[in-house]
Design a protein around this motif. Structure first.
Motif, PDB file in Angstrom:
ATOM      1  N   LYS A 115       0.820  -1.210   0.000  1.00  0.00           N
ATOM      2  CA  LYS A 115       0.000   0.000   0.000  1.00  0.00           C
ATOM      3  C   LYS A 115       0.857   1.265   0.000  1.00  0.00           C
ATOM      4  CE  LYS A 115      -4.355  -1.501   0.410  1.00  0.00           C
ATOM      5  NZ  LYS A 115      -5.492  -1.031  -0.414  1.00  0.00           N
ATOM      6  N   CYS A 116       1.962   1.214   0.724  1.00  0.00           N
ATOM      7  CA  CYS A 116       2.822   2.397   0.864  1.00  0.00           C
ATOM      8  C   CYS A 116       4.206   2.073   0.307  1.00  0.00           C
ATOM      9  CB  CYS A 116       2.910   2.815   2.333  1.00  0.00           C
ATOM     10  SG  CYS A 116       3.807   4.354   2.589  1.00  0.00           S
ATOM     11  N   LYS A 117       4.472   2.529  -0.904  1.00  0.00           N
ATOM     12  CA  LYS A 117       5.731   2.214  -1.581  1.00  0.00           C
ATOM     13  C   LYS A 117       6.927   2.949  -0.983  1.00  0.00           C
ATOM     14  CE  LYS A 117       3.546  -0.343  -4.578  1.00  0.00           C
ATOM     15  NZ  LYS A 117       3.688  -1.821  -4.546  1.00  0.00           N
TER      16      LYS A 117
ATOM     17  N   HIS B 191      -3.028   0.243   9.221  1.00  0.00           N
ATOM     18  CA  HIS B 191      -2.510  -1.126   9.190  1.00  0.00           C
ATOM     19  C   HIS B 191      -1.786  -1.498  10.485  1.00  0.00           C
ATOM     20  CE1 HIS B 191      -3.343  -0.527   4.920  1.00  0.00           C
ATOM     21  NE2 HIS B 191      -3.307  -1.843   4.788  1.00  0.00           N
ATOM     22  N   GLY B 192      -2.092  -0.767  11.566  1.00  0.00           N
ATOM     23  CA  GLY B 192      -1.586  -1.159  12.875  1.00  0.00           C
ATOM     24  C   GLY B 192      -0.192  -0.684  13.218  1.00  0.00           C
ATOM     25  N   VAL B 193       0.307   0.318  12.511  1.00  0.00           N
ATOM     26  CA  VAL B 193       1.637   0.860  12.801  1.00  0.00           C
ATOM     27  C   VAL B 193       1.479   2.157  13.595  1.00  0.00           C
ATOM     28  CG1 VAL B 193       3.756   1.824  11.826  1.00  0.00           C
ATOM     29  CG2 VAL B 193       2.688  -0.172  10.771  1.00  0.00           C
ATOM     30  N   LYS B 194       2.183   2.255  14.696  1.00  0.00           N
ATOM     31  CA  LYS B 194       2.146   3.458  15.522  1.00  0.00           C
ATOM     32  C   LYS B 194       3.136   4.478  14.961  1.00  0.00           C
ATOM     33  CE  LYS B 194       2.523   4.986  20.338  1.00  0.00           C
ATOM     34  NZ  LYS B 194       2.874   4.569  21.723  1.00  0.00           N
ATOM     35  N   VAL B 195       2.636   5.677  14.667  1.00  0.00           N
ATOM     36  CA  VAL B 195       3.472   6.729  14.086  1.00  0.00           C
ATOM     37  C   VAL B 195       3.670   7.844  15.109  1.00  0.00           C
ATOM     38  CG1 VAL B 195       3.754   8.377  12.203  1.00  0.00           C
ATOM     39  CG2 VAL B 195       2.579   6.204  11.786  1.00  0.00           C
ATOM     40  N   GLU B 196       4.921   8.101  15.444  1.00  0.00           N
ATOM     41  CA  GLU B 196       5.269   9.201  16.343  1.00  0.00           C
ATOM     42  C   GLU B 196       6.338  10.052  15.663  1.00  0.00           C
ATOM     43  OE1 GLU B 196       4.845   7.613  20.803  1.00  0.00           O
ATOM     44  OE2 GLU B 196       6.300   6.468  19.615  1.00  0.00           O
ATOM     45  N   TYR B 197       6.590  11.227  16.243  1.00  0.00           N
ATOM     46  CA  TYR B 197       7.586  12.120  15.658  1.00  0.00           C
ATOM     47  C   TYR B 197       8.596  12.541  16.717  1.00  0.00           C
ATOM     48  CZ  TYR B 197       4.742  12.294  11.477  1.00  0.00           C
ATOM     49  OH  TYR B 197       4.054  11.942  10.338  1.00  0.00           O
ATOM     50  N   SER B 198       9.855  12.534  16.315  1.00  0.00           N
ATOM     51  CA  SER B 198      10.942  12.835  17.241  1.00  0.00           C
ATOM     52  C   SER B 198      10.936  14.303  17.661  1.00  0.00           C
ATOM     53  CB  SER B 198      12.282  12.488  16.584  1.00  0.00           C
ATOM     54  OG  SER B 198      13.359  12.886  17.398  1.00  0.00           O
ATOM     55  N   ASP B 199      11.337  14.543  18.904  1.00  0.00           N
ATOM     56  CA  ASP B 199      11.479  15.910  19.410  1.00  0.00           C
ATOM     57  C   ASP B 199      12.906  16.432  19.243  1.00  0.00           C
ATOM     58  OD1 ASP B 199       8.822  16.039  20.265  1.00  0.00           O
ATOM     59  OD2 ASP B 199       9.303  15.100  22.186  1.00  0.00           O
ATOM     60  N   THR B 200      13.820  15.549  18.831  1.00  0.00           N
ATOM     61  CA  THR B 200      15.232  15.947  18.762  1.00  0.00           C
ATOM     62  C   THR B 200      15.878  15.707  17.398  1.00  0.00           C
ATOM     63  OG1 THR B 200      15.921  13.764  19.581  1.00  0.00           O
ATOM     64  CG2 THR B 200      15.566  15.502  21.226  1.00  0.00           C
TER      65      THR B 200
ATOM     66  N   TRP C 191       7.636  11.693   2.442  1.00  0.00           N
ATOM     67  CA  TRP C 191       6.761  11.248   3.531  1.00  0.00           C
ATOM     68  C   TRP C 191       5.630  12.258   3.726  1.00  0.00           C
ATOM     69  CZ3 TRP C 191       5.590   7.143   6.309  1.00  0.00           C
ATOM     70  CH2 TRP C 191       4.896   7.298   7.515  1.00  0.00           C
ATOM     71  N   THR C 192       4.376  11.779   3.655  1.00  0.00           N
ATOM     72  CA  THR C 192       3.219  12.667   3.725  1.00  0.00           C
ATOM     73  C   THR C 192       2.230  12.189   4.787  1.00  0.00           C
ATOM     74  OG1 THR C 192       1.975  11.402   2.069  1.00  0.00           O
ATOM     75  CG2 THR C 192       3.449  13.134   1.251  1.00  0.00           C
ATOM     76  N   GLU C 193       1.205  12.998   5.012  1.00  0.00           N
ATOM     77  CA  GLU C 193       0.145  12.621   5.948  1.00  0.00           C
ATOM     78  C   GLU C 193      -0.613  11.396   5.446  1.00  0.00           C
ATOM     79  OE1 GLU C 193      -2.398  15.876   6.806  1.00  0.00           O
ATOM     80  OE2 GLU C 193      -0.821  17.112   7.706  1.00  0.00           O
ATOM     81  N   ALA C 194      -0.671  11.233   4.128  1.00  0.00           N
ATOM     82  CA  ALA C 194      -1.334  10.055   3.560  1.00  0.00           C
ATOM     83  C   ALA C 194      -0.581   8.784   3.940  1.00  0.00           C
ATOM     84  CB  ALA C 194      -1.420  10.184   2.041  1.00  0.00           C
ATOM     85  N   ASP C 195       0.762   8.845   3.929  1.00  0.00           N
ATOM     86  CA  ASP C 195       1.565   7.693   4.354  1.00  0.00           C
ATOM     87  C   ASP C 195       1.317   7.391   5.832  1.00  0.00           C
ATOM     88  OD1 ASP C 195       2.750   7.443   1.841  1.00  0.00           O
ATOM     89  OD2 ASP C 195       4.311   8.884   2.331  1.00  0.00           O
ATOM     90  N   GLU C 196       1.252   8.452   6.633  1.00  0.00           N
ATOM     91  CA  GLU C 196       0.997   8.284   8.071  1.00  0.00           C
ATOM     92  C   GLU C 196      -0.352   7.611   8.309  1.00  0.00           C
ATOM     93  OE1 GLU C 196       0.166  11.104  11.980  1.00  0.00           O
ATOM     94  OE2 GLU C 196       1.279  11.923  10.276  1.00  0.00           O
ATOM     95  N   GLN C 197      -1.365   8.058   7.573  1.00  0.00           N
ATOM     96  CA  GLN C 197      -2.703   7.485   7.730  1.00  0.00           C
ATOM     97  C   GLN C 197      -2.722   6.016   7.318  1.00  0.00           C
ATOM     98  OE1 GLN C 197      -5.754   9.721   5.747  1.00  0.00           O
ATOM     99  NE2 GLN C 197      -7.363   8.249   6.216  1.00  0.00           N
ATOM    100  N   THR C 198      -2.023   5.695   6.220  1.00  0.00           N
ATOM    101  CA  THR C 198      -1.962   4.305   5.756  1.00  0.00           C
ATOM    102  C   THR C 198      -1.303   3.410   6.800  1.00  0.00           C
ATOM    103  OG1 THR C 198      -1.810   5.050   3.454  1.00  0.00           O
ATOM    104  CG2 THR C 198      -1.133   2.792   3.914  1.00  0.00           C
ATOM    105  N   CYS C 199      -0.231   3.919   7.405  1.00  0.00           N
ATOM    106  CA  CYS C 199       0.463   3.147   8.443  1.00  0.00           C
ATOM    107  C   CYS C 199      -0.455   2.878   9.631  1.00  0.00           C
ATOM    108  CB  CYS C 199       1.707   3.898   8.908  1.00  0.00           C
ATOM    109  SG  CYS C 199       3.070   3.884   7.727  1.00  0.00           S
ATOM    110  N   GLU C 200      -1.153   3.903  10.087  1.00  0.00           N
ATOM    111  CA  GLU C 200      -2.022   3.754  11.252  1.00  0.00           C
ATOM    112  C   GLU C 200      -3.189   2.814  10.965  1.00  0.00           C
ATOM    113  OE1 GLU C 200      -2.957   7.804  12.130  1.00  0.00           O
ATOM    114  OE2 GLU C 200      -1.216   8.057  13.454  1.00  0.00           O
TER     115      GLU C 200
END
Length: 225
Positions: free
Chosen positions: A177-179, A207-216, A196-205
């Motif tokens: 789904k996400c190439k 399909h059960g993938v937790k998406v977080e973003y680094s603070d550093t 990397w886009t919001e669409a990729d983030e939505q696809t991951c979520e």
């Protein structure tokens, strides 16, 4: 702080900045946009303008045309020996002559210095009907983005590095789904952080993938004119 070059193209460079704070990355972005000198048109003298646009509108459009810059040959007006009065070391003349019917483009601006010219030749300035004429002389000077946005040398922006955690995800189906993802064992990696886009983030979520973003850790992108 650690810097790692990710990708370098002719007009675009991407690198990763690790182990730092958001305010430092934002300060770097602002320094690039506000302190790096760049050429831009400051004054326009009209000989003839028979287009549908007023002189002020044409001048404004020309001022926002990005110009290539030669920092070795030109000085900032305040640093020049002429003290900003105008000389060959701190300003440049460009001329434009066009006769309709046509669309006047940035490439119609003819520079007296081949190193200084419109960065994008196909930017429209105005349209001329049959028999209409546009004739002018423009003066370009070095300036900084903190004076006016037209002096910004390009684009500079950043985004936090995504952290992907595969919990109960079907990784093979997700990769179909996400190439932009690479599966390495039970781990996921983003192939191209630029894409990397919001669409990729939505696809991951989905399909059960937790998406977080680094603070550093951040992806920093520079796009030059």
């Amino acid at each position: 702080m650690q810097l790692k070059l990710l990708k370098k193209e002719e007009l675009k460079t991407t690198f990763i900045i690790k182990e730092t704070e958001p305010y430092i990355v934002n300060a770097l972005r602002r320094m690039v946009l506000e302190e790096v000198p760049s050429m831009a048109i400051e004054e326009v003298t009209f000989v003839k303008n028979q287009s549908a646009l007023y002189d002020e509108i044409v001048s404004h459009r020309m001022g926002l045309i990005p110009l290539t810059t030669d920092l070795k040959s030109y000085n900032l007006p305040d640093d020049c020996k002429c003290k900003g009065k105008g000389c060959a070391r701190c300003e440049l003349k460009l001329v434009l002559e066009a006769k309709g019917p046509c669309t006047v483009l940035s490439e119609n601006l003819k520079s007296k210095d081949p190193k200084i010219k419109p960065a994008f030749p196909d930017m429209p300035i105005t349209k001329l009907l049959k028999g209409q004429t546009l004739q002018l002389e423009a003066t370009a000077r070095l300036g900084k983005g903190k004076q006016h946005a037209k002096f910004a040398p390009g684009l500079a922006y950043y985004k936090s590095l995504p952290i992907l955690t595969a919990e109960n995800a079907d990784l093979k189906k997700l990769q179909e789904k996400c190439k932009n993802l690479t599966v390495k064992g039970k781990n996921l990696e983003v192939k191209d952080l630029n894409e990397w886009t919001e669409a990729d983030e939505q696809t991951c979520e989905e399909h059960g993938v937790k998406v977080e973003y680094s603070d550093t850790d951040f992806v920093f992108i520079l796009e030059s004119w």
